[in-house]
Design an enzyme around this catalytic site. Sequence first.
Site, PDB file in Angstrom:
ATOM      1  CG  HIS A 261       3.977 -55.586 -20.203  1.00 33.34           C
ATOM      2  ND1 HIS A 261       2.694 -55.154 -20.436  1.00 33.34           N
ATOM      3  CD2 HIS A 261       4.677 -54.524 -19.731  1.00 33.34           C
ATOM      4  CE1 HIS A 261       2.634 -53.863 -20.109  1.00 33.34           C
ATOM      5  NE2 HIS A 261       3.807 -53.460 -19.677  1.00 33.34           N
ATOM      6  CG  ASP A 315      11.428 -52.029 -15.779  1.00 31.50           C
ATOM      7  OD1 ASP A 315      11.706 -50.829 -15.950  1.00 31.50           O
ATOM      8  OD2 ASP A 315      10.421 -52.412 -15.164  1.00 31.50           O
TER       9      ASP A 315
END
Length: 378
Positions: A261, A315
């Site tokens: 991320h 996710d």
Amino acid sequence: MMVCEYKPGLEGIPAAQSGISYVDGQKGLLEYRGIRIEELAEKSTFLETAYLLIWGELPTTEELAAFEDEILHHRRIKYRIRDMMKSFPESGHPMDALQASAAALGLFYSRRDLDNPVYIRDAVVRLLATIPTMVAAFQLMRKGNDPVRPNDDLDYAANFLYMLNEKEPDPLAARIFDVCLILHAEHTMNASTFSARVTASTLTDPYAVVASAVGTLGGPLHGGANEEVILMLEEIGSVENVRPYLEDRLQRKAKIMGFGHRVYKVKDPRATILQNLAEKLFAKFGHDKYYDIALELERIVEEKLSQKGIYPNVDFYSGLVYRKLGIPTDLFTPIFAIARVAGWLAHWKEQLEENRIFRPTQVYNGRHGIAYAPIDQR
Ligand code: ACO
């Protein structure tokens, strides 16, 4: 004019001032309007959270009831939208169907009155209410079936699962789905929110704002990663194959989907909550072998990539939850969009409150002074 250093991906460059959500990527902290995501996931509902994000405060009992009632009465889609969706190719991706349908709403509600709070509220209600209906309608129509009408006895999350599966969902499944929507509702200045704000800054209509954000969310580096995670777990196939699969990908410098991320350098707090939700579902509805593969993958990625701050993102576990809820893989990202509409609309409203059109600059690295060559001399 001040000249800034070019940063690919605009890393670290503020694109707006915002009071909607906050992330501390070192501590793994996420807050919506100052409230921690863990607390909202435990105590709130998606519609209450959407209200909080968009209007800045938790609603009173009366405000929430009025908001829920308005949403309930705007869930149906116009038959012309339904007929338009019927003509979409069934092989098309549901995110593309959603983007086209969200944009088409602008044809039906073309009046623009951005300074009017009533107009803003109507658009918020219409988008939150109809996007789930459009996602469920496309799912049924691409199988050759008629879409199912919204069920007025069911709340937001339960009604979506009902429209999708044509039967009332188990209450635990519906509550877990609602929590998934809370977790995906907002996340600071990510790619799709940036798209939404850029589009909003031109003072176009909110349907174009949401359609542009849906288009951005669909890519595999953003919301589309949840779908890729399940495809990856299926490709790995067994716990024993995790290490060779991973080593092969890392050697080829390929990314591991659902990890990493731009902001989080620890495990995404939403991944931790989603993992707990997945375990609750497995306890009630049976285990999923792909969960064992996912756990092993997380363990070995941590062993190999934690020094780079690569951990599971939102996710990674969401797909396993949706799978257990019986949702087809290519609907995972449209479901992300159903939730994120709340955040996009909060940013739309915030952008309008202090608008200046986005017009960044560029670092020109092309040529100058080139003579035009006639076509027969090229
Ligand atoms: N697998 C392996 N290595 C990774 C991963 C990953 N998933 N993510 C980052 N890295 C490595 C990169 O190879 C790079 O290593 P290097 O410095 O040795 O070259 C380093 O970590 C930095 O990676 P960048 O790609 O520069 O990080 P960036 O902040 O630009 O990208 C992103 C973030 C897009 C999320 C990236 O981590 C990624 O592609 N992850 C996989 C896709 C994914 O899961 N996306 C969903 C994100 S959450 C969301 O949008 C809802």
